[in-house]
Design a protein around this motif. Structure first.
Motif, PDB file in Angstrom:
ATOM      1  N   TYR A  56      14.704   7.084 -76.868  1.00  0.00           N
ATOM      2  CA  TYR A  56      15.433   6.287 -75.868  1.00  0.00           C
ATOM      3  C   TYR A  56      16.797   6.891 -75.523  1.00  0.00           C
ATOM      4  CZ  TYR A  56      11.854   2.733 -76.175  1.00  0.00           C
ATOM      5  OH  TYR A  56      10.644   2.068 -76.110  1.00  0.00           O
ATOM      6  N   ARG A  57      16.969   8.187 -75.758  1.00  0.00           N
ATOM      7  CA  ARG A  57      18.269   8.823 -75.550  1.00  0.00           C
ATOM      8  C   ARG A  57      18.782   8.667 -74.119  1.00  0.00           C
ATOM      9  NH1 ARG A  57      22.264   8.803 -78.003  1.00  0.00           N
ATOM     10  NH2 ARG A  57      21.024   9.296 -79.826  1.00  0.00           N
ATOM     11  N   THR A  58      17.920   8.811 -73.126  1.00  0.00           N
ATOM     12  CA  THR A  58      18.362   8.704 -71.732  1.00  0.00           C
ATOM     13  C   THR A  58      18.926   7.317 -71.441  1.00  0.00           C
ATOM     14  OG1 THR A  58      16.731  10.328 -70.993  1.00  0.00           O
ATOM     15  CG2 THR A  58      17.628   8.853 -69.313  1.00  0.00           C
ATOM     16  N   GLU A  59      18.217   6.276 -71.854  1.00  0.00           N
ATOM     17  CA  GLU A  59      18.667   4.910 -71.618  1.00  0.00           C
ATOM     18  C   GLU A  59      19.929   4.586 -72.428  1.00  0.00           C
ATOM     19  OE1 GLU A  59      15.545   5.757 -72.356  1.00  0.00           O
ATOM     20  OE2 GLU A  59      14.386   5.149 -70.584  1.00  0.00           O
ATOM     21  N   ILE A  60      19.975   5.070 -73.672  1.00  0.00           N
ATOM     22  CA  ILE A  60      21.144   4.848 -74.525  1.00  0.00           C
ATOM     23  C   ILE A  60      22.384   5.495 -73.905  1.00  0.00           C
ATOM     24  CG2 ILE A  60      22.183   5.450 -76.750  1.00  0.00           C
ATOM     25  CD1 ILE A  60      19.320   5.163 -77.950  1.00  0.00           C
ATOM     26  N   ASP A  61      22.236   6.743 -73.457  1.00  0.00           N
ATOM     27  CA  ASP A  61      23.377   7.445 -72.860  1.00  0.00           C
ATOM     28  C   ASP A  61      23.860   6.744 -71.596  1.00  0.00           C
ATOM     29  OD1 ASP A  61      23.280   9.280 -74.901  1.00  0.00           O
ATOM     30  OD2 ASP A  61      22.321  10.865 -73.716  1.00  0.00           O
ATOM     31  N   ARG A  62      22.932   6.243 -70.794  1.00  0.00           N
ATOM     32  CA  ARG A  62      23.326   5.522 -69.574  1.00  0.00           C
ATOM     33  C   ARG A  62      24.127   4.277 -69.919  1.00  0.00           C
ATOM     34  NH1 ARG A  62      21.561   1.027 -67.399  1.00  0.00           N
ATOM     35  NH2 ARG A  62      19.609   1.014 -68.589  1.00  0.00           N
ATOM     36  N   LEU A  63      23.614   3.493 -70.880  1.00  0.00           N
ATOM     37  CA  LEU A  63      24.302   2.264 -71.253  1.00  0.00           C
ATOM     38  C   LEU A  63      25.659   2.567 -71.891  1.00  0.00           C
ATOM     39  CD1 LEU A  63      23.930  -0.793 -71.153  1.00  0.00           C
ATOM     40  CD2 LEU A  63      22.930  -0.677 -73.439  1.00  0.00           C
ATOM     41  N   ASN A  64      25.707   3.599 -72.710  1.00  0.00           N
ATOM     42  CA  ASN A  64      26.977   3.990 -73.317  1.00  0.00           C
ATOM     43  C   ASN A  64      28.006   4.375 -72.265  1.00  0.00           C
ATOM     44  OD1 ASN A  64      26.441   3.521 -76.016  1.00  0.00           O
ATOM     45  ND2 ASN A  64      25.751   5.596 -76.428  1.00  0.00           N
ATOM     46  N   GLU A  90      28.173   3.277 -69.253  1.00  0.00           N
ATOM     47  CA  GLU A  90      28.568   2.077 -68.517  1.00  0.00           C
ATOM     48  C   GLU A  90      29.455   1.159 -69.341  1.00  0.00           C
ATOM     49  OE1 GLU A  90      25.019   0.104 -67.219  1.00  0.00           O
ATOM     50  OE2 GLU A  90      24.332   1.806 -66.032  1.00  0.00           O
ATOM     51  N   GLU A  91      29.182   1.070 -70.643  1.00  0.00           N
ATOM     52  CA  GLU A  91      29.829   0.060 -71.482  1.00  0.00           C
ATOM     53  C   GLU A  91      30.814   0.618 -72.506  1.00  0.00           C
ATOM     54  OE1 GLU A  91      29.545  -3.148 -71.102  1.00  0.00           O
ATOM     55  OE2 GLU A  91      27.920  -3.195 -69.635  1.00  0.00           O
ATOM     56  N   GLY A  92      30.774   1.923 -72.757  1.00  0.00           N
ATOM     57  CA  GLY A  92      31.717   2.526 -73.694  1.00  0.00           C
ATOM     58  C   GLY A  92      31.527   2.120 -75.146  1.00  0.00           C
ATOM     59  N   PHE A  93      30.279   2.035 -75.602  1.00  0.00           N
ATOM     60  CA  PHE A  93      30.026   1.680 -76.995  1.00  0.00           C
ATOM     61  C   PHE A  93      30.479   2.806 -77.924  1.00  0.00           C
ATOM     62  CE2 PHE A  93      26.791  -0.864 -74.718  1.00  0.00           C
ATOM     63  CZ  PHE A  93      27.193  -2.121 -75.154  1.00  0.00           C
ATOM     64  N   SER A  94      30.960   2.427 -79.097  1.00  0.00           N
ATOM     65  CA  SER A  94      31.437   3.424 -80.056  1.00  0.00           C
ATOM     66  C   SER A  94      30.356   3.834 -81.048  1.00  0.00           C
ATOM     67  CB  SER A  94      32.650   2.891 -80.820  1.00  0.00           C
ATOM     68  OG  SER A  94      32.299   1.748 -81.584  1.00  0.00           O
ATOM     69  N   SER A  95      29.354   2.983 -81.231  1.00  0.00           N
ATOM     70  CA  SER A  95      28.276   3.342 -82.159  1.00  0.00           C
ATOM     71  C   SER A  95      26.968   2.665 -81.758  1.00  0.00           C
ATOM     72  CB  SER A  95      28.638   2.970 -83.607  1.00  0.00           C
ATOM     73  OG  SER A  95      28.761   1.585 -83.749  1.00  0.00           O
ATOM     74  N   VAL A  96      25.901   3.314 -82.135  1.00  0.00           N
ATOM     75  CA  VAL A  96      24.549   2.835 -81.862  1.00  0.00           C
ATOM     76  C   VAL A  96      23.732   3.063 -83.124  1.00  0.00           C
ATOM     77  CG1 VAL A  96      22.490   3.107 -80.421  1.00  0.00           C
ATOM     78  CG2 VAL A  96      24.750   3.475 -79.425  1.00  0.00           C
ATOM     79  N   ASP A  97      22.932   2.074 -83.516  1.00  0.00           N
ATOM     80  CA  ASP A  97      22.053   2.279 -84.656  1.00  0.00           C
ATOM     81  C   ASP A  97      20.739   1.540 -84.442  1.00  0.00           C
ATOM     82  OD1 ASP A  97      22.429  -0.425 -85.311  1.00  0.00           O
ATOM     83  OD2 ASP A  97      23.686  -0.024 -87.052  1.00  0.00           O
ATOM     84  N   VAL A  98      19.863   1.630 -85.414  1.00  0.00           N
ATOM     85  CA  VAL A  98      18.547   0.993 -85.346  1.00  0.00           C
ATOM     86  C   VAL A  98      18.390   0.093 -86.560  1.00  0.00           C
ATOM     87  CG1 VAL A  98      16.042   1.377 -85.366  1.00  0.00           C
ATOM     88  CG2 VAL A  98      17.534   2.924 -84.069  1.00  0.00           C
ATOM     89  N   VAL A  99      17.931  -1.126 -86.312  1.00  0.00           N
ATOM     90  CA  VAL A  99      17.641  -2.061 -87.393  1.00  0.00           C
ATOM     91  C   VAL A  99      16.155  -2.419 -87.306  1.00  0.00           C
ATOM     92  CG1 VAL A  99      18.281  -4.088 -86.008  1.00  0.00           C
ATOM     93  CG2 VAL A  99      18.326  -4.240 -88.499  1.00  0.00           C
ATOM     94  N   ARG A 114      20.818  -1.359 -81.777  1.00  0.00           N
ATOM     95  CA  ARG A 114      22.027  -2.164 -81.687  1.00  0.00           C
ATOM     96  C   ARG A 114      23.178  -1.310 -81.136  1.00  0.00           C
ATOM     97  NH1 ARG A 114      22.948  -4.757 -87.524  1.00  0.00           N
ATOM     98  NH2 ARG A 114      23.254  -2.552 -88.021  1.00  0.00           N
ATOM     99  N   PHE A 115      23.987  -1.929 -80.294  1.00  0.00           N
ATOM    100  CA  PHE A 115      25.119  -1.245 -79.671  1.00  0.00           C
ATOM    101  C   PHE A 115      26.408  -1.957 -80.069  1.00  0.00           C
ATOM    102  CE2 PHE A 115      21.417  -0.477 -77.123  1.00  0.00           C
ATOM    103  CZ  PHE A 115      21.557   0.827 -76.638  1.00  0.00           C
ATOM    104  N   PHE A 116      27.437  -1.197 -80.443  1.00  0.00           N
ATOM    105  CA  PHE A 116      28.704  -1.780 -80.889  1.00  0.00           C
ATOM    106  C   PHE A 116      29.896  -1.113 -80.204  1.00  0.00           C
ATOM    107  CE2 PHE A 116      25.791  -2.137 -84.554  1.00  0.00           C
ATOM    108  CZ  PHE A 116      25.811  -3.517 -84.737  1.00  0.00           C
ATOM    109  N   HIS A 117      30.862  -1.945 -79.800  1.00  0.00           N
ATOM    110  CA  HIS A 117      32.154  -1.423 -79.341  1.00  0.00           C
ATOM    111  C   HIS A 117      33.088  -1.207 -80.529  1.00  0.00           C
ATOM    112  CE1 HIS A 117      30.932  -3.420 -75.460  1.00  0.00           C
ATOM    113  NE2 HIS A 117      31.331  -2.250 -75.023  1.00  0.00           N
ATOM    114  N   GLU A 118      32.923  -2.058 -81.553  1.00  0.00           N
ATOM    115  CA  GLU A 118      33.807  -2.026 -82.717  1.00  0.00           C
ATOM    116  C   GLU A 118      33.089  -1.407 -83.913  1.00  0.00           C
ATOM    117  OE1 GLU A 118      36.980  -2.963 -82.572  1.00  0.00           O
ATOM    118  OE2 GLU A 118      36.736  -3.522 -80.462  1.00  0.00           O
ATOM    119  N   GLU A 119      33.812  -0.625 -84.688  1.00  0.00           N
ATOM    120  CA  GLU A 119      33.227   0.048 -85.845  1.00  0.00           C
ATOM    121  C   GLU A 119      32.793  -0.940 -86.921  1.00  0.00           C
ATOM    122  OE1 GLU A 119      32.406   3.167 -86.097  1.00  0.00           O
ATOM    123  OE2 GLU A 119      33.279   3.711 -84.166  1.00  0.00           O
TER     124      GLU A 119
END
Length: 198
Positions: free
Chosen positions: A58-66, A68-77, A161-166
């Motif tokens: 999902y790298r293409t979609e993740i990069d697009r959302l990042n 747009e939204e400026g997330f600082s971290s992304v992980d998988v649960v 999961r997408f996060f703005h805060e660490e």
């Protein structure tokens, strides 16, 4: 199939809205500031795929959302039956953590379902909106929005999961018992599956 059900906050005796149409769901949630969209489902990603595999797929979609939204971290649960010897205890603890109404002060709660399903309940402006999400669904709950999440008694899902805060997920619990007054994941899921197969 995604499903949105809206009730008055007084209880589920009256249904204000029920729809499985993605466009209607997005339109209903947009005034609440809730982001809802569907991403392509990658058929080559197994339901129990590891985090690196999911993020690569999902790298293409993740990069697009990042961007747009400026997330600082992304992980998988992920939580699936039998994925660890202590799965029943882990599943029960995970469900209880999110099943009580709460808010987040510093971050949105943004999740993309790679597999499985879960329900976000949004308590906004005198109504409760239950958003049944499954694979392909992305939901973004804005910070400050009162909500809870139910994954059912036998959770089975993988989500990005997408996060703005660490610091990640920090919940402020309201102390309300409202979640116990509305149908849980198991009931909604069973009814939804039955309606799809009828």
């Amino acid at each position: 199939m995604t499903l949105l059900t809206t009730w008055p906050e007084s209880g589920p005796q009256t249904v204000v809205r029920r729809t499985a149409d993605p466009a209607e769901i997005a339109a209903a949630l947009a005034p609440l500031g809730v982001r809802y969209e569907q991403w392509p489902v990658r058929a080559d990603v197994p339901a129990d795929a590891g985090g690196d595999t999911v993020l690569t797929a999902y790298r293409t979609e993740i990069d697009r959302l990042n961007s747009e939204e400026g997330f600082s971290s992304v992980d998988v649960v992920a939580l699936h039956p039998g994925d660890a010897p202590d799965w029943p205890q882990r599943a029960r603890a995970a469900r209880e953590k999110f099943l009580t109404e709460h808010t987040h002060d510093d971050d949105d709660e943004v999740r993309f379902f790679v597999s499985g399903a879960g329900i976000f309940y949004l308590h906004v402006a005198g109504e409760v909106h239950a958003v049944y999400c499954e694979k392909g669904d992305l939901l973004g709950v804005p910070k400050g929005t009162t909500h809870w999440f139910d994954m059912g008694t036998e959770p089975s899902f993988t989500a990005i999961r997408f996060f703005h805060e660490e610091d990640g997920w920090i919940g402020n619990f309201t102390g309300s018992g409202i979640a116990s007054r509305f149908p849980g994941f198991d009931d909604i899921h069973a009814g939804h599956v039955q309606a799809q197969t009828a």
